[in-house]
Design a protein around this motif. Structure first.
Motif, PDB file in Angstrom:
ATOM      1  N   ALA C 136       0.784  -1.193   0.007  1.00 18.53           N
ATOM      2  CA  ALA C 136      -0.054   0.051  -0.007  1.00 18.53           C
ATOM      3  C   ALA C 136       0.853   1.244   0.185  1.00 18.53           C
ATOM      4  O   ALA C 136       0.513   2.234  -0.707  1.00 18.53           O
ATOM      5  N   ASP C 137       2.026   1.264   0.605  1.00 22.41           N
ATOM      6  CA  ASP C 137       3.098   2.344   0.767  1.00 22.41           C
ATOM      7  C   ASP C 137       2.263   3.750   1.210  1.00 22.41           C
ATOM      8  O   ASP C 137       2.380   4.667   0.947  1.00 22.41           O
ATOM      9  N   LEU C 138       1.484   3.275   2.263  1.00 21.34           N
ATOM     10  CA  LEU C 138       0.540   4.549   2.766  1.00 21.34           C
ATOM     11  C   LEU C 138       0.881   4.794   4.203  1.00 21.34           C
ATOM     12  O   LEU C 138       0.343   5.239   5.128  1.00 21.34           O
ATOM     13  N   ARG C 139       2.162   4.115   5.013  1.00 22.65           N
ATOM     14  CA  ARG C 139       2.517   4.354   6.138  1.00 22.65           C
ATOM     15  C   ARG C 139       2.745   5.872   6.175  1.00 22.65           C
ATOM     16  O   ARG C 139       3.253   6.342   5.384  1.00 22.65           O
ATOM     17  N   ASP C 140       2.641   6.529   7.550  1.00 25.33           N
ATOM     18  CA  ASP C 140       2.902   7.803   7.686  1.00 25.33           C
ATOM     19  C   ASP C 140       4.521   7.891   7.787  1.00 25.33           C
ATOM     20  O   ASP C 140       5.106   8.753   7.551  1.00 25.33           O
ATOM     21  N   GLU C 141       4.971   6.873   8.576  1.00 29.91           N
ATOM     22  CA  GLU C 141       6.560   7.004   8.445  1.00 29.91           C
ATOM     23  C   GLU C 141       6.979   5.601   8.665  1.00 29.91           C
ATOM     24  O   GLU C 141       6.256   4.488   9.158  1.00 29.91           O
ATOM     25  N   TYR C 142       8.388   5.102   8.394  1.00 28.58           N
ATOM     26  CA  TYR C 142       8.899   4.009   8.742  1.00 28.58           C
ATOM     27  C   TYR C 142      10.222   4.207   9.541  1.00 28.58           C
ATOM     28  O   TYR C 142      10.996   4.898   9.094  1.00 28.58           O
ATOM     29  N   LEU C 143      10.233   3.404  10.829  1.00 29.51           N
ATOM     30  CA  LEU C 143      11.368   3.514  11.496  1.00 29.51           C
ATOM     31  C   LEU C 143      11.636   4.976  11.849  1.00 29.51           C
ATOM     32  O   LEU C 143      12.808   5.345  11.710  1.00 29.51           O
ATOM     33  N   GLY C 144      10.546   5.804  11.679  1.00 23.14           N
ATOM     34  CA  GLY C 144      10.840   7.479  11.934  1.00 23.14           C
ATOM     35  C   GLY C 144      10.982   8.091  10.723  1.00 23.14           C
ATOM     36  O   GLY C 144      11.145   9.475  11.038  1.00 23.14           O
ATOM     37  N   GLU C 145      11.120   7.591   9.772  1.00 21.48           N
ATOM     38  CA  GLU C 145      11.174   8.391   8.482  1.00 21.48           C
ATOM     39  C   GLU C 145       9.896   8.625   7.854  1.00 21.48           C
ATOM     40  O   GLU C 145       9.226   7.863   7.385  1.00 21.48           O
ATOM     41  N   GLN C 146       9.864   9.821   7.448  1.00 23.06           N
ATOM     42  CA  GLN C 146       8.557  10.108   6.488  1.00 23.06           C
ATOM     43  C   GLN C 146       8.872  10.168   5.179  1.00 23.06           C
ATOM     44  O   GLN C 146       7.847   9.955   4.315  1.00 23.06           O
ATOM     45  N   LEU C 147      10.173   9.871   4.693  1.00 24.48           N
ATOM     46  CA  LEU C 147      10.470   9.864   3.328  1.00 24.48           C
ATOM     47  C   LEU C 147      11.084   8.436   3.212  1.00 24.48           C
ATOM     48  O   LEU C 147      12.161   8.165   3.532  1.00 24.48           O
TER      49      LEU C 147
END
Lengths: 287, 287, 287, 287, 287, 287
Positions: C136-147
């Motif tokens: 989905a690639d709709l996470r707001d962040e991944y391991l604290g990263e927004q990009l």
């Protein structure tokens, strides 16, 4: 961001042993592998691959975070002594069952199912064994050996009645093995109608699932000891596993992954099957 | 246990040459391969892979032990001289046909089919050529060369009439090749209706089967010289081969396997297709 | 035979930049890849693999020789600075659009779609984004990263309305991502009925296609950063792409190929998808 | 940061053809390779690998930026027709020499040196050929073929006198080849004393360098067509090349790299040897 | 050109069994391999690799064509039963010795040396065992097992006196193993002075050579079960083997090659060592 | 035999954290890797490879069992944000130093040394940094970035004086880097005379060792991000490390291993170097 250290374990398997009702363990044994050895490396490959997945299954709408389970790591086994390795596995599984754990075992080759099923049968005399595989594994001996990945279900038949064995996906064997299977009436197709019959048959019985990953078509899972063309799709295997959703699953093994870098697809397929199975059988949340 | 030594040969191919009506031979030629060379290694890769399989086919209820066939090993061919290599292959096949053998040839690249079909056509003037492939192979030349894996069927059309060529599975070529094929009317789909038409058409004719393994989808058989996405499944290829079960198969080649370790799945797929073909066409036992 | 030198470029992409309305470029960025890096090597792998294919598509009866397009090579990007890499990509795409080119971008990882879509949106405010992906690639962040490759469509939603995003093929994500998607109503299946609805919805809008190759089943395309079992077939992806045949495609990216030698099948699949897409959207010849 | 696009070329080889006195070109021919084909992929592998290196050599205190040279890409050659491929190479090299370029050719297999040396000899009748190799390449024929990577120097001896051939590093061949070499007196060791003798011998002659990379020990360069254990170190090869520092080098080829992913070490070794050779022979700066 | 078929065998090993005084055989056993299994594939890998070499050794000025020897292929061994496999090997070697053959055995893992040396010792009571290896192999047990690749020389010491064992190249082991070796005084370095001492010591004794290929540095031979950095060069191993040139070599094994495609360098190194050993010990021609 | 479970950790690193004075940790960061990413996989590869080794070093006559150390696993780091990853590493090392641990860090790429050395310098103001590498790593920026594996020692020079930096093994860089190094006078050869000078220079200073594995020749260690031909042997690196045997080593990192299956030799070399270093610096037993 807080400091966190990671050690290698299966996705979400971070409960304490005492708190876990479900335990994962690796049995890195491949001593009778005839075509290609190397399934001893499967447990760690599956652990690594599991991190390519989410803990959430959109299909089941369940999440591994809802299950308390732990990952014990790999059992230390001797090399070159089949009997002793099997004894050690049996004793370990017996110990886990005695402490009321459900063992989820990562092979290793298929022969590891023999001591596991022996131990489970002791605790669950009414046990039905569900055997998912491309190969019948019903030979009486292989190159003179009675203990072999190719004889494992024949050995199981020495303490589990034929009526309590259910084979699905079998597409390879000797003429003798197929004659024996027909006599026992243990083989089923992966068709919905057959799955329906199986569902009836296992009604009320505790079941043990032994999943040889070569049931999958080699296009889906190429990394296995003896790949057999013409197998099942990923969705079909998930469909089969769903058949047992309401049953009492008292143990399971996933065997015969033979990791062959650089591709990790086979290991990821194995990890996703395990995730779905755990969510199907052991999550208390309603789907 | 008695002492037994194994040399590399295809599963069960252990008859004496004189006793065998069927002979396997390798033609390790890949001199015109344009995208990737290496199909010269295919014959031994298929021999090794065949040992992952049983000699028994549950689908056909037949066993290779019922067929007398031998494995001659690989023909020694020069490197860098296409003309001479082809001449040597033609002369070898002619010799085998003269001794009443049915040649089953393991490529190598597809150009080897040219001298083989030339030799077979001499003995069977009514021959129909069945060409299973992803590529039309009907170019007149490739980078200026008339002898190429991409021109082989165009060359065959110089001595086999268009009405005696049947192409199945073609999904790649130039616009010109497809225009020519339409003109000749030689291309068929793998649909049951098309297979039925083909069955009618070959009625009574001796047939030669030329199987380029890239007819399979690359998911099923990734190890081939020029993989073409969007191909057939393993079961579809077996279905096509079954179409010719009642025909007189007077020769067959299996070409364009390009073994790429560590995976052996493609080689096993090739070996299983050969096993099923041998059982379909050359086993005297009733299925 | 005249002397010809070849440099590495995509099949037939030999127009001069000024003459080309369509430009291919590589964005070899994989800075946020979490499971496996290496998609930086994809553009050249796709270029090399494209030579296994013909320029002609028998399915579409069109040939790449009918399209004027050029291959700019790979954009030079810094290592270890995500913000600056994205800015450079955005500026490049802006420049190309300003010169009336349609950009076809080869990733790299999925995060490259963010600056591209930003630039395209500026030129086409009515833009609809078609997102083909397993995740989905709709996470707001991944391991604290927004990009991140796992947040790219969430970031796109900051400047493209939910009603202008269409996701197809999604089969992995967190519970939160699926809840958000349901709220927006952006997810569709690859079924004909869904494709019909999509066709209606995009009516008249310029569209941007973002194709994460992991939408394909790993059996078809194993070489990708985070393979997700249970995906689409090659024919299904072509079917989806055909849905947009009549639309105004103003840009496209093909991302997340992670070439893993020795097999080139995944790269060939990517190249063939690109060939078919170019022929579907940019060939003026009638099929 | 300005926008820059990269296409695949050898490190710093970015001069215009007209401005360059030195030209790199690939000859991706491996048609007579007997043990393992695939050296056709070497030129692009070397180009890619060159980017692992700096353009500056601390050992020589020179930088490639001081040399005007260009990379023409790969010569397009037919497959399966050795004679025509060689003719095309000869014609190309002749053309380059006619335009006063020094050709640096990346093989491909060793047979490509034959047409190159033929062309060079025409322009430099006093030419001395320096042959660095593990194999003598002095067979008269190989499996009946006179044109072969195993016969290339025997063919060269048909138009270059024995006294004008210098072989270094030879450690494999038939008894006949070694007898011939002894008769001619063309073989030297990589010892300082031998290198001194060679330096005297080439005094004033224009020289052509033919470097078969298998002169290196397979530990240093494993990716070659016929690896021969017991070879030279990297430093020894650089030492040999330094011997010719003051000579007039009028052409050079680097052959028999056979790239085998995933390791790129062999390609990097080849690229570094080329960098050092270019700096040794063609940099005008004083070291 | 006459028609020739090739089957897989070691270079020149084409004598009839009855005519051969020297026999090659493969023992594809790797049942106790602890770190990585797969040495079972070594014999065929060595056979294939041998074709990269010439039959002539310029160093020794001898040619394999001067030796009558045959290649029996691989002994068929059971999987998962160490005792039975060893018994079968012993019985086979005994049989060969009884027919006055000198056995050259290709492993497989090092444990196969145990039954071979047992059989040889019976025929040659004065036998001295030369053990070339990185590892001492003098453990009494490994993970509880007495039969293991790590205990093989300890087991040999149960029927060969310590004074009749010579170990060269050892650089790994437990403290206990090194204490034992010091007590026996069996370990030597690969220095000329040590080799001179060894030459004296074996004076007149028949010798058996057991060569674990991991004696070589992993740079030279990376494909082995337990690579140990810091080993010998190729030339050093040849130097050691030359030490025994005048001795009566009554048997030899070459073990622990673990072929790992795509590189074949390790297998070629093994094949060249075998070629040199055969020429050193069994060629009647004067060098 | 008792039941034992194994989790992945470095050989013998089984002490409790509180009991250990020495801690191993992985920093799987490769965010600025320019040529090839993947060093993030190194820590687990080294842990696995360490099991190919014995805990005993015959050269040093010491055993790892004599050292109390633990393996914390891998630090969890964000992807795509270099600054934040470095801050997290610095904070972690600071914490460990604060608890009086000596940190042994497994990279990851070389940039991780920057935050580590920063933290160590705070606790040991008199710190001398020993930098073992093929590359100078003294660029001021790389493609516009100041934080890069190619600039790490230039950044270190911003808080460590030039006189407190010692570089050994450097054989690659730009002209500017070598000019700077000459100005500072920080570069030394691996010759005994230079090592003697270094020993004098570090006299009494606490030292930090930063070991980029590409100091080794690629023949010895091919699996690294930017292999540089012409490097050191295994024995030379051990010799260098022995130079610091009497010094107070207050931290160490081993970086730039880039595991590339199937060969594990590079990982084993890394593991053996770590074992020898631990035994050299932290074993209390007298050698």
């Amino acid at each position: 961001m807080e400091t966190r250290f990671n050690s290698l374990h299966f996705l979400n398997a971070q409960a304490e042993y005492t708190a876990a009702s479900l335990v994962l363990l690796g049995c890195p044994f491949d001593g009778t592998s005839s075509y290609q050895p190397g399934s001893r490396f499967a447990p760690n490959a599956i652990r690594e691959a599991s991190w390519a997945l989410e803990s959430y299954s959109p299909k089941l709408n369940r999440d591994l975070s809802e299950i308390n389970f732990c990952d014990l790591g790999d059992l230390e086994l001797p090399f070159g002594n089949t009997q002793r390795a099997l004894a050690l596995i049996e004793q370990t599984i017996d110990h886990l069952l005695n402490e009321h754990k459900v063992p989820i075992t990562l092979g290793g080759e298929h022969l590891i199912s023999l001591p596991i099923i022996k131990a489970v049968k002791k605790y669950y005399p009414e046990l039905m064994v569900i055997h998912l595989d491309a190969h019948a594994d019903l030979r009486d001996e292989y190159l003179g050996e009675q203990l072999s990945h190719g004889t494992v279900m024949r050995r199981v038949l020495e303490f589990v009645e034929g009526s309590h064995l259910i084979q699905i996906g079998i597409r390879s064997g000797t003429r003798e093995e197929f004659l024996l299977a027909r006599k026992i009436g243990c083989q089923y197709k992966a068709w919905p109608s057959d799955l329906e019959i199986i569902k009836q048959k296992i009604n009320g019985h505790p079941i043990y699932l032994s999943l040889d990953l070569d049931i999958l078509d080699p296009a889906v899972l190429p990394d296995t000891g003896t790949p057999e063309p013409g197998g099942l799709t990923f969705d079909q295997v998930i469909e089969i596993l769903s058949t047992f959703q309401a049953a009492e699953v008292v143990g399971m093994d996933v065997v015969e992954l033979l990791p062959q870098p650089p591709h990790q697809v086979s290991s990821i397929v194995a990890a996703k099957i395990i995730r779905e199975a755990l969510l199907l059988y052991f999550s208390s949340s309603s789907p």
